[in-house]
Design an enzyme around this catalytic site. Sequence first.
Site, mmCIF file in Angstrom:
data_model
loop_
_atom_site.group_PDB
_atom_site.id
_atom_site.type_symbol
_atom_site.label_atom_id
_atom_site.label_comp_id
_atom_site.label_asym_id
_atom_site.label_seq_id
_atom_site.Cartn_x
_atom_site.Cartn_y
_atom_site.Cartn_z
ATOM 1 C CG LEU A 184 5.183 5.278 -2.774
ATOM 2 C CD1 LEU A 184 4.991 3.945 -2.097
ATOM 3 C CD2 LEU A 184 6.520 5.289 -3.493
ATOM 4 C CB CYS A 224 0.995 4.457 5.708
ATOM 5 S SG CYS A 224 2.716 4.298 5.196
HETATM 6 P P1 NAD Z 1 10.870 1.117 5.803
HETATM 7 O O1 NAD Z 1 10.832 0.756 7.221
HETATM 8 O O2 NAD Z 1 10.482 0.128 4.765
HETATM 9 O O3 NAD Z 1 12.340 1.620 5.424
HETATM 10 C C1 NAD Z 1 13.063 2.540 6.170
HETATM 11 C C2 NAD Z 1 14.552 2.301 5.915
HETATM 12 O O4 NAD Z 1 15.304 3.344 6.539
HETATM 13 C C3 NAD Z 1 15.074 0.989 6.501
HETATM 14 O O5 NAD Z 1 15.707 0.233 5.500
HETATM 15 C C4 NAD Z 1 16.055 1.431 7.573
HETATM 16 O O6 NAD Z 1 17.155 0.550 7.744
HETATM 17 C C5 NAD Z 1 16.501 2.772 7.039
HETATM 18 N N1 NAD Z 1 17.094 3.665 8.046
HETATM 19 C C6 NAD Z 1 16.709 3.843 9.344
HETATM 20 N N2 NAD Z 1 17.495 4.760 9.921
HETATM 21 C C7 NAD Z 1 18.373 5.184 8.980
HETATM 22 C C8 NAD Z 1 19.431 6.149 8.990
HETATM 23 N N3 NAD Z 1 19.708 6.866 10.069
HETATM 24 N N4 NAD Z 1 20.123 6.322 7.849
HETATM 25 C C9 NAD Z 1 19.857 5.598 6.740
HETATM 26 N N5 NAD Z 1 18.865 4.683 6.684
HETATM 27 C C10 NAD Z 1 18.135 4.486 7.788
HETATM 28 O O7 NAD Z 1 9.984 2.427 5.669
HETATM 29 P P2 NAD Z 1 9.023 2.866 4.453
HETATM 30 O O8 NAD Z 1 7.803 2.035 4.441
HETATM 31 O O9 NAD Z 1 9.845 3.005 3.225
HETATM 32 O O10 NAD Z 1 8.580 4.317 4.965
HETATM 33 C C11 NAD Z 1 9.491 5.385 5.037
HETATM 34 C C12 NAD Z 1 8.726 6.656 5.339
HETATM 35 O O11 NAD Z 1 7.863 6.970 4.237
HETATM 36 C C13 NAD Z 1 7.804 6.594 6.557
HETATM 37 O O12 NAD Z 1 7.788 7.859 7.160
HETATM 38 C C14 NAD Z 1 6.453 6.279 5.967
HETATM 39 O O13 NAD Z 1 5.401 6.733 6.783
HETATM 40 C C15 NAD Z 1 6.504 7.056 4.671
HETATM 41 N N6 NAD Z 1 5.674 6.520 3.598
HETATM 42 C C16 NAD Z 1 5.628 5.173 3.384
HETATM 43 C C17 NAD Z 1 4.867 4.668 2.327
HETATM 44 C C18 NAD Z 1 4.766 3.186 2.081
HETATM 45 O O14 NAD Z 1 3.959 2.795 1.242
HETATM 46 N N7 NAD Z 1 5.513 2.332 2.745
HETATM 47 C C19 NAD Z 1 4.196 5.549 1.482
HETATM 48 C C20 NAD Z 1 4.269 6.932 1.725
HETATM 49 C C21 NAD Z 1 5.026 7.401 2.787
HETATM 50 C C1 UGA Z 2 -1.519 4.330 1.658
HETATM 51 C C2 UGA Z 2 -2.008 5.478 0.766
HETATM 52 O O1 UGA Z 2 -2.958 4.976 -0.176
HETATM 53 C C3 UGA Z 2 -0.851 6.124 0.017
HETATM 54 O O2 UGA Z 2 -1.310 7.231 -0.733
HETATM 55 C C4 UGA Z 2 0.179 6.577 1.035
HETATM 56 O O3 UGA Z 2 1.318 7.095 0.384
HETATM 57 C C5 UGA Z 2 0.600 5.437 1.913
HETATM 58 O O4 UGA Z 2 -0.559 4.847 2.554
HETATM 59 C C6 UGA Z 2 1.507 5.895 2.995
HETATM 60 O O5 UGA Z 2 1.403 6.992 3.481
HETATM 61 O O6 UGA Z 2 2.353 5.088 3.338
HETATM 62 P P1 UGA Z 2 -0.779 1.794 1.282
HETATM 63 O O7 UGA Z 2 -0.869 1.710 2.764
HETATM 64 O O8 UGA Z 2 0.438 1.297 0.615
HETATM 65 O O9 UGA Z 2 -0.948 3.330 0.826
HETATM 66 O O10 UGA Z 2 -1.995 1.003 0.628
HETATM 67 P P2 UGA Z 2 -3.540 1.334 0.345
HETATM 68 O O11 UGA Z 2 -3.861 0.838 -0.998
HETATM 69 O O12 UGA Z 2 -3.889 2.724 0.663
HETATM 70 O O13 UGA Z 2 -4.267 0.386 1.400
HETATM 71 C C7 UGA Z 2 -4.199 0.622 2.801
HETATM 72 C C8 UGA Z 2 -5.105 -0.362 3.521
HETATM 73 O O14 UGA Z 2 -6.485 -0.033 3.304
HETATM 74 C C9 UGA Z 2 -4.944 -1.809 3.061
HETATM 75 O O15 UGA Z 2 -5.075 -2.666 4.172
HETATM 76 C C10 UGA Z 2 -6.103 -1.994 2.093
HETATM 77 O O16 UGA Z 2 -6.495 -3.331 1.931
HETATM 78 C C11 UGA Z 2 -7.161 -1.161 2.792
HETATM 79 N N1 UGA Z 2 -8.232 -0.672 1.879
HETATM 80 C C12 UGA Z 2 -7.932 0.149 0.856
HETATM 81 C C13 UGA Z 2 -9.554 -1.033 2.130
HETATM 82 O O17 UGA Z 2 -9.857 -1.772 3.092
HETATM 83 N N2 UGA Z 2 -10.543 -0.537 1.311
HETATM 84 C C14 UGA Z 2 -10.265 0.296 0.272
HETATM 85 O O18 UGA Z 2 -11.222 0.706 -0.426
HETATM 86 C C15 UGA Z 2 -8.938 0.647 0.035
#
Ligand code: NAD
Ligand code: UGA
Length: 443
Positions: free
Chosen positions: A154, A261
């Site tokens: 996502l 990410c």
């Molecule tokens: P985040 O930092 O927003 O949230 C992580 C949460 O985990 C925090 O609220 C923290 O308090 C909690 N936490 C930490 N240790 C814990 C424990 N031992 N037990 C229970 N809770 C605990 O992180 P996020 O952005 O949601 O990302 C989570 C993972 O998903 C990362 O590996 C990230 O790379 C991946 N990911 C993130 C996105 C994104 O858009 N943010 C998208 C795809 C994948």
């Molecule tokens: C990105 C991926 O798109 C997700 O598929 C993935 O799950 C996530 O990382 C993750 O692993 O956490 P996100 O970081 O939420 O999602 O947002 P994006 O829309 O991908 O944008 C990432 C960065 O690239 C932003 O700074 C955005 O402004 C920039 N971007 C994006 C550009 O500069 N140009 C583009 O054409 C697209």
Amino acid sequence: MKKICVIGTGYVGLVTGTCFADLGNQVTALDVNEEKIRDLQNGIMPIYEPGLAEMVERNVRAGRLSFTTSYKEGLKDAEFAFICVGTPEGVDGEADLRYVRAAAESIAENMDHPLIVVNKSTVPVGTGDWVADIIASKQPKPIDFAVVSCPEFLREGVAISDFMHPDRTVLGSTNPRAMEAVAQLFLPLRAPIMMTDLRTAEMIKYASNAFLATKISFINEISIICEKLGADVIEVAQGMGFDKRIGPHFLQAGVGYGGSCFPKDVKALAYMAQTHGMHPQLLTSVMEINEFQRRHVALKLHDLLGEIQGKTIGLLGLAFKENTDDIRESPALAIARHLLEQGAHVKAYDPEAMENSRRAVPEIEMCPDAYKVAENADALVVVTPWNEFKQLDMVRVRDSMKQPILVDGRNIYEPDTMKSLGFIYRGVGRGYDGNGIERSAAD
Ligand code: NAD
Ligand code: UGA
């Protein structure tokens, strides 16, 4: 209906838990952050994600979603435990797995019945096996469990829609029955479900993020060349995108990718390669270009303003992208820090990210709206392409500025329109905006 425990209530955990509840499952969302859980129990959202507050509220009211800090309570009767904790960047660029380890240990210590542990956090290849070892070694007495990798794809800002309408679901495990059980949870989404082994699933996540980051760095490099040669990168990307092999997405030149990410995941993949004796040439270039793209904005300001010291520079946007309050690795904050170091006065406005930004860089003067940012500014920089910046009263903006200098880091304005309004305008990769060869001269 399945009973699910989601561990970690950040951007991924809260969206995952809430969406599973919305699909009719019984979800307990668990976090070790007591303040976050207390807030959630009181109806206060810890993050801004469009549509999420309403969905949380609806599912809490329906009794399908609850919050806890207790692993005992969260895992009670749960068939699935989704690990969604953070995996931030470690000191050498590796993924820091301390939160995953803590979650695995707590699962082991508190589970009292067989469990399918699903890892949604982005973790280095091999982590699934490591998590299985931790759980097996920390269980007070052996209880059956399986580990399934289910990487999350996502995007913030459109997280609910991405969860509900994924392009695919990837599952990896050595246990086909566990994988099949997880697949059942995703069937209502009617998207392709790919099943593979643990390590391949983990690699698919890194490779996907690295590829998307590569597309962005590619178009950013092209944008620099466009500036010098008098071509327009927006039309170049459009022309390229019609080719189905290339596709139109993720070809928007800008200030470089940010967020929680891409920066950390490209680094972590490069680190994995390096520790296995490889030289990840392409990934290294992707990161270098991204760094340069941020500096390029500052270079444009230096070029237009001369001395930065003592100048007032306004930033439109602080979040790493639009529709989020997330400032992790935000290009806006990197640019702000650079300008502050050079002795500039930095003002900014962001619809959702000012509270987080104030804590991160207190020296930025926060303004109540875009017009206040423009007031008495020597230059205005668009860093985050929020919709509300796209149709500002630009005459009012121009008239309130000390100098009508506009650096559009996201190409949200038309160069000709801005120039006709009297702005000294610089976009990204728009060769005819005055930064490179005039288009008429090149045509
Ligand atoms: P985040 O930092 O927003 O949230 C992580 C949460 O985990 C925090 O609220 C923290 O308090 C909690 N936490 C930490 N240790 C814990 C424990 N031992 N037990 C229970 N809770 C605990 O992180 P996020 O952005 O949601 O990302 C989570 C993972 O998903 C990362 O590996 C990230 O790379 C991946 N990911 C993130 C996105 C994104 O858009 N943010 C998208 C795809 C994948
Ligand atoms: C990105 C991926 O798109 C997700 O598929 C993935 O799950 C996530 O990382 C993750 O692993 O956490 P996100 O970081 O939420 O999602 O947002 P994006 O829309 O991908 O944008 C990432 C960065 O690239 C932003 O700074 C955005 O402004 C920039 N971007 C994006 C550009 O500069 N140009 C583009 O054409 C697209």
